[in-house]
Structures are given as structure tokens and as C-alpha cells.
Design a protein around this motif. Sequence first.
Motif, mmCIF file in Angstrom:
data_model
loop_
_atom_site.group_PDB
_atom_site.id
_atom_site.type_symbol
_atom_site.label_atom_id
_atom_site.label_comp_id
_atom_site.label_asym_id
_atom_site.label_seq_id
_atom_site.Cartn_x
_atom_site.Cartn_y
_atom_site.Cartn_z
ATOM 1 N N ASP A 63 0.798 -1.229 0.000
ATOM 2 C CA ASP A 63 0.000 0.000 0.000
ATOM 3 C C ASP A 63 0.830 1.279 0.000
ATOM 4 N N HIS A 64 2.103 1.195 0.372
ATOM 5 C CA HIS A 64 2.933 2.404 0.478
ATOM 6 C C HIS A 64 3.665 2.711 -0.830
ATOM 7 N N ASN A 65 4.541 1.776 -1.210
ATOM 8 C CA ASN A 65 5.428 2.001 -2.366
ATOM 9 C C ASN A 65 4.755 1.600 -3.660
ATOM 10 N N SER A 117 3.687 -4.230 11.369
ATOM 11 C CA SER A 117 4.929 -3.470 11.180
ATOM 12 C C SER A 117 4.592 -2.072 10.658
ATOM 13 N N ASP A 118 3.704 -1.436 11.360
ATOM 14 C CA ASP A 118 3.316 -0.069 11.031
ATOM 15 C C ASP A 118 2.718 0.552 12.289
ATOM 16 N N SER A 119 3.092 1.796 12.542
ATOM 17 C CA SER A 119 2.700 2.401 13.821
ATOM 18 C C SER A 119 1.187 2.595 13.954
ATOM 19 N N HIS A 120 0.468 2.617 12.832
ATOM 20 C CA HIS A 120 -0.978 2.842 12.930
ATOM 21 C C HIS A 120 -1.799 1.555 13.017
ATOM 22 N N THR A 121 -1.131 0.460 13.303
ATOM 23 C CA THR A 121 -1.820 -0.821 13.488
ATOM 24 C C THR A 121 -2.964 -0.716 14.513
ATOM 25 N N SER A 295 -5.901 8.396 3.459
ATOM 26 C CA SER A 295 -4.995 7.845 4.486
ATOM 27 C C SER A 295 -5.735 6.894 5.420
ATOM 28 N N CYS A 296 -4.965 6.131 6.196
ATOM 29 C CA CYS A 296 -5.593 5.155 7.096
ATOM 30 C C CYS A 296 -6.401 5.829 8.191
ATOM 31 N N THR A 297 -6.273 7.150 8.326
ATOM 32 C CA THR A 297 -7.041 7.857 9.364
ATOM 33 C C THR A 297 -8.466 8.150 8.911
ATOM 34 N N GLY A 355 -4.647 3.420 -1.505
ATOM 35 C CA GLY A 355 -3.315 3.225 -0.918
ATOM 36 C C GLY A 355 -2.925 4.453 -0.105
ATOM 37 N N CYS A 356 -1.704 4.433 0.408
ATOM 38 C CA CYS A 356 -1.249 5.529 1.270
ATOM 39 C C CYS A 356 -1.034 6.825 0.491
ATOM 40 N N GLY A 357 -0.480 6.720 -0.714
ATOM 41 C CA GLY A 357 -0.308 7.875 -1.597
ATOM 42 C C GLY A 357 0.362 9.059 -0.940
ATOM 43 N N PRO A 358 -0.285 10.243 -1.022
ATOM 44 C CA PRO A 358 0.372 11.469 -0.558
ATOM 45 C C PRO A 358 0.690 11.478 0.938
ATOM 46 N N CYS A 359 0.035 10.603 1.715
ATOM 47 C CA CYS A 359 0.275 10.606 3.159
ATOM 48 C C CYS A 359 1.740 10.335 3.466
ATOM 49 N N ILE A 360 2.385 9.535 2.613
ATOM 50 C CA ILE A 360 3.807 9.264 2.844
ATOM 51 C C ILE A 360 4.641 9.873 1.712
ATOM 52 N N GLY A 361 4.095 10.942 1.153
ATOM 53 C CA GLY A 361 4.857 11.695 0.151
ATOM 54 C C GLY A 361 5.024 10.966 -1.168
ATOM 55 N N PHE A 376 -4.970 13.423 6.988
ATOM 56 C CA PHE A 376 -4.030 12.397 7.412
ATOM 57 C C PHE A 376 -3.743 12.513 8.916
ATOM 58 N N ASN A 377 -2.681 11.794 9.350
ATOM 59 C CA ASN A 377 -2.386 11.782 10.787
ATOM 60 C C ASN A 377 -1.050 12.419 11.145
ATOM 61 N N ARG A 378 -0.222 12.704 10.138
ATOM 62 C CA ARG A 378 1.100 13.272 10.454
ATOM 63 C C ARG A 378 1.390 14.448 9.538
#
Length: 634
Positions: A63-65, A117-121, A295-297, A355-361, A376-378
Motif C-alpha cells: 500500500d505504500h510504495n 509493522s506499522d505504527s498505525h496498526t 490515508s488510514c485515518t 493506498g497511502c499515496g500522498p500521506c507518505i509523500g 491524514f495523521n502526520r
Amino acid sequence: MKGSLVEKILKAHLLKGNLQEGEIQIKIDQTLTQDSTGTMAYLQLEAMDIGPVATERSVAYIDHNMLQQGFENADDHAFIKSCCDKHGILYSKPGGGICHQVHLERFAIPGKTLLGSDSHTPTAGGLGSIAIGAGGLDVAVAMAKGFYYLPVPKVYFIELVGKPKDYINGKDIILTVLEKLSVKGGVGYIMEYGGEGIDHLSVTDRATICNMGAELGATSSIFPSDERTKEFLKAQGREKDYLPLQADEDAVYDKKLQIDLSTIEAKLAGPHSPDNVEEVENLVGMKVDQVCIGSCTNSSYMDLMRVSKILKGKKVHPDTSLVISPGSANILHLMAENGALATFISAGARILEAGCGPCIGMGQAPKGGGVSLRTFNRNFKGRSGTMDAKVYLVSPETAAMSAIAGTVQTAKGWSFDIEEPLDYGKNDGYFVEPRFQDKIEMGKNIKPFPIVKPLEDQIDKKCILKVGDNITTDDICPSNAKLLPYRSNIPYLSKFSFTTIVDDFSERAKKDGGIIVAGENYGQGSSREHAALIPLFLGIKAVIAKSFARIHRQNLINNGILPLVFKNKKDYDKVEEGDQIHLVKVKEIIKNGGELLCQLPEKGEEITLIFDGSCREREILEFGGYLNYAKKKG
Ligand code: MIC
Ligand code: SF4
């Protein structure tokens, strides 16, 4: 925690230790990985040489890359998929959706434990799971052995009373909690929600609140499992997974906070921290260049349907770009059927895959100096891909209203009346069941991870970087579209470490490694192990801080780097960048406990440091990291 929901679930999963103090080992029922931490997790799983995973359900999400500008990301996907095939893990293809949203919809179960393996689990806490984010190595061990160690958490009870106004989102509620408690207010706690106010919150609003418990620094967040949980599971075709769960009336908590939902107005978090919270009202009229919804939020069906109601028949402002990324393919599918997608397109929104898209740049970097409103959350500096962008975290309702106006607006006074679907449907098109084939596909993007050296008895290094409070893993290991493809290539990533703060950290470290000195809550944010693997690669022996964020502290230990705290926080002022630091009797003290003497020979000063770790953590450091420890201990 007596009688709390947390106690009940932990008790049912306790393998070692007791719930009064110290470290416990708990059984892990489910794991999830995502691709940007997943390659490391699966390399580590491979190193453990096991057969099928030991969990009830393990899922690997991509979902990220997802931008495939070159072969790198696709190589990583193929590697992860081959590991899934070998070890009996369900693979969720790119486009299937964000791990946390899909897991909530399809797999999270009340009363179960989930390690990701992700902080938002902890998003799955919205459904009553104890869901914890961890580094890839911890998740690899959970897949291999079915357990996880954690310090006994304290439990923070958040009592929600009153009914929120219809235009208020779970996001406004968690921003209110962040405003009160700050990004370190949850460290050491599991946040347990309760009170009559929760009856008014959908499962996805609850999930939004649990999701951003990560921003509080909390170990996890959880809601009871009730009639709303049952309805959600039924609509997802999973009524059999329902289990009613709640705390005892006389449950005991370590801390309590009451929030009256009826008084909450729309909130936002300004640059560059999720706890920089104020009322949206204060900024109404400020020009907005970009709005991102997803985003997952905040990318659930309920969130996006509210957005669609606001956008219906309207057009996005000519000077504003609106980007929407749904949380799951299933949501996209539902919206394609019910017309919401057509509403977005008619309004002039840019639609991204799930997917995560812009949330992780990963694309959609704002223009230079631009204002971007994101659900998003961050909003850490540089995370959007534009160093001087001003990113505000908002609810989907605020985002949609502002996209139309081209300036900050709230949805005050709006009434939405949107019902959850009775049947969410099941889109299985993106899932690949494991085929139990042995061949691992190792593309050339995947480089071996750095090896931990055994602990030395004396450490004599320079303080090559001194930083303040709340340093994030996005500072230690920046992530954006240019860097994420190299998550399997630590030497390359190391060149960019701390570039949000100084230009030459990796150059400084290359000479002779070093020690980092930091303030409170060092390593907040992501679970990325890379924020420990990079320092390991660069020869960092220890981080001396006032305090650490939970996941990062564990990642440092797992990778053989000492996380030391000042006995007296004022001693932080005594160390300066460039000082030589001399640590003596390190091995002995890490092994047996006691205070660690830190000499600053050039200044003739001595300060006292502490390693506040469990016996197991001491052994991990002694053996040279978790992998070596796990091998030696069988
Ligand atoms: C994040 O939101 O920061 C991430 C990207 O999802 C990270 C994981 C990573 O760095 O790959 C997280 O939250 O753990
Ligand atoms: Fe993905 Fe953003 Fe959620 Fe991290 S916070 S998992 S990058 S959507």
C-alpha cells in the motif's frame, strides 16, 4: 488495569510474566505487514529459517510504495509475494487498499491481538482488538513464533460523554485528545475508550480515534465491542467474528480523562506537529492550495460518503487541487456503484488508487510554500515531499468544504444523515492466497541488512548530533517518493538521514560513527526500523535522550544500539555537539544493571545515564541484536 477491557484481553493472551509490572510475553493471533517495512521484516523472517507462520492470520499488504518509477518497488513487491507463498501469508496486491483500513474491514476481530509493522496498526482497536505497531523484526518473530514482548502497559481511560454534532468527525475528537495530552501524552499507556458517548460513534470513527493514538505515543487504543461493532461486522459479512466485550463497571485505571463530545467543534493540527491543535474557526478564510482526502485515518466509506454529500453538484475552487485516495478497493467499488465516485469526478477531484499515496509523500507534493489541508495523521516537516509546505491535519468534512471554497472552511451546521451500508460486499480481487512454493524472488533492489557488532565494554565517541524534543523517525529516515523505493537499501538511505535538521549527518558519522544526544520523546512516529538500521550502518553506538518513543526504543535495542536516558534531565544541557563522550563498563552494566558513568573528558564533567530495560532487552544488547539473540535462544 483491573477489570478493564485491556486487562481482559491481555490476560487471555498472557504467555509469560504478570500484569502487575515488568515485561510480558503475549500470544499474537494476527500480524500485518506493509511493503515499506515489509521487505526488512521478511528478510528477517527468512533469516529465521521457518516454515508456515505460527499465527491464525497473517497478511502482507502492498500500500505504500506503489509508484513504480523504476524496478525497485516492483522488485520488493515480488519478494514479499514470494515470502507469502512460502510461509502461508495472505498477500494483498497494490490497489487493494491501505493495510489498516482493509484489515479493519476484513480481518480484525474483537478480543484478538494483532501485531503490525506499522505504527498505525492500533486502528483495529476500533473493532475491539488489541492492536500494536512494532518494528519489522518484532513482527517477523511474531509470525515465526506467535508471540510478542511488551512492558506491562498502564491504562488511560477516556470517558466520552454527550453526543457530537453531526458535522463532527472522529478526527475532531482525537485532535481534541491530542490538544489535551500532546504527542507524548500516551507513552506507556493503552488508551481505553468508554462512556455513553461511544454509542454515537461508528466503528470507522472509533478506528480514526484509535489510529491517531499512535500520535499520542500510546502503545495501543481500544473501544469496547458492542451493537455497533456487531452491525459493522454483519455488514462486512463477518457476523460470526462478533464477540461482545466491555470493561467491568468498577474497572480500575491508571489515569482518566472525560471528554464531552457535544462541546467539540472542528479542529485542525497546524505545521509541523499533530498536537499543534486549534479550532478550524480561527483560520477560516486562509487560502488553501491543496486538499488531500484519504490515508488510514480518514478514508472509510462513511468518511468519503460525507465528502460526496458536500461535493455533490459543486466544483473544486479553481486555485485548489483536491486529491482523493480511498482506503480500500472495496470502498472504491461501492462508490463506483452508488454514484459517489461520479460526484468526485464531476467536482474536479483527482482520484488515486486505494493506498497511502500522498500521506507518505508518494506523489502530490504541494507547491513550494503551499498550504495543504490533509485528512491524514502526520504533518511532520518535509513528509509531504515539499520541505517548506504548510500541512494542516483536518477532518474530511473540513477538507471538502475548504476544497470548494479555496479557503479554510468548516462544515458547521451541516447534517449528513448517512447510513452505513447493510452489506459492504466483499471485493476479493486483490487478495492472493498463499501457494506454498519455496522459491524466494530476491530482486537486485534488495541489499543485505547491516550486521550488529557485539557490545563493547568501553565506548569512546563524539556527540555528532544534538537535537531537541520530539524528533521523529521521519527526521532520522526521511520518506518520500524519491526515498521510499530504497527501503531495502540502507547504504543509500543513510545519505539522507536527518536532512530535515542538518545537511551533513551521514558525513559526520562516516568518519568514526558517534553518539546522538536528544531531548524528550526521541523517535516518535513511524515504526520504521530503518531509523535504527541507518544509525547502525553509520556506526552510531548509543542515543542518549531525556526519553524515547516506544517503538523506536525497541528498534534501537533490536539492532544493538544503546538507548540511554539521563538520570538527571538537566544534564542534557551539559553535553554539546562535538563533545567527546566516554562510556565505561558498558557490558557489565547493561548485563547486570546499575548506573552508567558518562565522562566528558574535554570538560572534566561526569554525568549519570540509565539503561532502563528488561532482562530480555539486556540479553539482546549483550548478544548483539534480536536476531542473534533469537538464534542463540532457539
Ligand atoms: C507512516 O505513516 O509513517 C508509515 C510510513 O506508515 C510508517 C511505516 C514506514 O515508515 O514504513 C509507520 O507509521 O509506521
Ligand atoms: Fe499509510 Fe499514511 Fe497510514 Fe502510514 S499513516 S499507513 S503512510 S496511510
